[in-house]
Scaffold this motif. Structure first.
Motif, short mmCIF file in Angstrom:
data_model
loop_
_atom_site.label_atom_id
_atom_site.label_comp_id
_atom_site.label_asym_id
_atom_site.label_seq_id
_atom_site.Cartn_x
_atom_site.Cartn_y
_atom_site.Cartn_z
N PHE A 1 0.83 -1.21 0.00
CA PHE A 1 0.00 0.00 0.00
C PHE A 1 0.87 1.26 0.00
N ASN A 2 1.98 1.22 0.71
CA ASN A 2 2.84 2.40 0.85
C ASN A 2 3.47 2.84 -0.47
N ILE A 3 3.65 1.89 -1.41
CA ILE A 3 4.31 2.26 -2.66
C ILE A 3 3.32 2.54 -3.80
N LEU A 4 2.04 2.38 -3.53
CA LEU A 4 1.04 2.70 -4.55
C LEU A 4 0.93 4.22 -4.71
N ALA A 5 0.61 4.64 -5.91
CA ALA A 5 0.41 6.07 -6.16
C ALA A 5 -0.71 6.59 -5.28
N LYS A 6 -0.51 7.76 -4.72
CA LYS A 6 -1.53 8.33 -3.83
C LYS A 6 -2.76 8.79 -4.60
N GLU A 7 -2.58 9.14 -5.85
CA GLU A 7 -3.71 9.57 -6.67
C GLU A 7 -3.43 9.23 -8.13
#
Length: 355
Positions: A122-128
């Motif tokens: 989750f931490n490395i997924l794009a925020k938007e």
């Protein structure tokens, strides 16, 4: 007279017997006593491939015209339909918004093997979404077809507001005149990472240095198409992070978007196993760009203008995976959109810009 008949009858019977025997012999041995006047036919196998290509090429060019004009109504209609079915703006890339912590990512190629979104993932997924609600005025989608060689399309491609490229193609001085060097988004199939960079299991600096020509583009990775794609895609992400690269921004292609896109094209008659990278990014461009131009999209070994042989790619002649993608059929669908004024496919040489 009677004596003559007695002599003639055995001779007649003997001749008849010989004639019948000769006829049986000729029939059993398929012998034709006369020389054949039939002209030998060439083997169909030797030209089977070329005739099939010619049929595909002729069919593909039925919808093509160099004198292209955009049909705004057709473009808006198709774009609206595509957006309602696939939602690229909100779903093309895996983000923390569309893929929350603890949810499952369903691989589009292996639906029985979901991947749970851990805190680390989750931490490395794009925020938007990187595309937001913005619409680029002009987009150039650059395929890698051999038709780009000696095309002089580089300057025209660079003039587009947003440029999309496929599978980390070479952009050095040898090709810049034909393909340009501007890049806003580039894809990287895991097979490329394995073949060129040993799956990033050995030295990783060559991989980082090879990405410099793409500047600060988005690096689109299909990490969740199949389970074996995930580890190497994550290694690509961590490599760029570990080396402190301030160039490419790695993001992950959303399998939910790919499923929707595959269904969309199947409903229009495309029955390949999965869409090619070229069709995926062309479809993406149709949702985020007002004017879509395709370059290097010609899946045949003969040039459309003069039938001279051309290589599979502008940089090599390596064959594509025909059992997975149906390039000629995909091009047929794209050429119909060209005819309808929805997208502009560029074949052959590009015109020099007006001074």
């Amino acid at each position: 007279m009677r004596t003559l008949m007695l002599w003639f009858l055995p001779i007649f019977l003997l001749c008849s017997f010989c004639s019948v025997a000769l006829w049986i012999f000729l029939c059993n041995n398929n012998v034709n006593p006369r020389p054949s006047s039939r002209i030998p036919q060439k083997s169909s196998e030797s030209c089977k491939g070329c005739s099939k290509d010619n049929v595909f090429i002729a069919k593909a060019l039925e919808n093509y015209s160099h004198k292209w004009k955009k049909d705004e109504a057709n473009f808006k209609r198709f774009r609206s339909l595509l957006s309602s079915k696939c939602h690229a703006v909100s779903k093309a890339v895996v983000t923390q918004n569309n893929t929350p912590l603890g949810s499952n990512v369903i691989y589009d190629g292996e639906r029985r093997k979901p991947l749970q979104v851990t805190q680390a993932l989750f931490n490395i997924l794009a925020k938007e979404q990187p595309f937001g609600n913005a619409t680029w005025e002009s987009c150039a989608v650059v395929g890698n077809g051999g038709i780009l060689a000696n095309s002089s399309c580089g300057e025209e491609i660079n003039s587009a507001q947003f440029v999309i490229r496929c599978n980390l193609p070479p952009l050095d001085n040898r090709y810049e005149k034909d393909v340009g060097n501007k890049t806003n988004l580039v894809t990287a199939n895991p097979s490329i990472l394995h073949e060129k960079y040993s799956g990033l299991m050995e030295r990783r600096r060559p991989f980082v240095e090879s990405l410099r020509p793409y500047g600060q583009a988005l690096l689109l990775l299909p990490a969740f198409s199949y389970g074996h794609n995930t580890p190497v895609s994550l290694r690509a992400f961590y490599t760029l992070e570990d080396f402190g690269s301030d160039s490419l921004l790695p993001v992950f292609l959303n399998p939910e978007y790919l499923r929707s896109l595959s269904k969309f094209w199947r409903e229009r008659g495309l029955n390949s196993v999965r869409p090619s990278t070229g069709l995926i990014v062309a479809s993406l461009a149709l949702e985020i760009c007002s004017n879509v131009h395709l370059y290097g999209f010609w899946p045949f070994s003969k040039h459309p203008n003069d039938s001279r042989p051309i290589t599979n790619h502008y940089y090599d002649d390596r064959a594509s995976k025909k059992n997975v993608h149906s390039m000629p059929t995909e091009f047929e669908h794209l050429s119909k959109l060209h005819k309808q004024g929805v997208i502009h496919i560029h074949l052959g040489k590009c015109q020099p810009p007006l001074s």
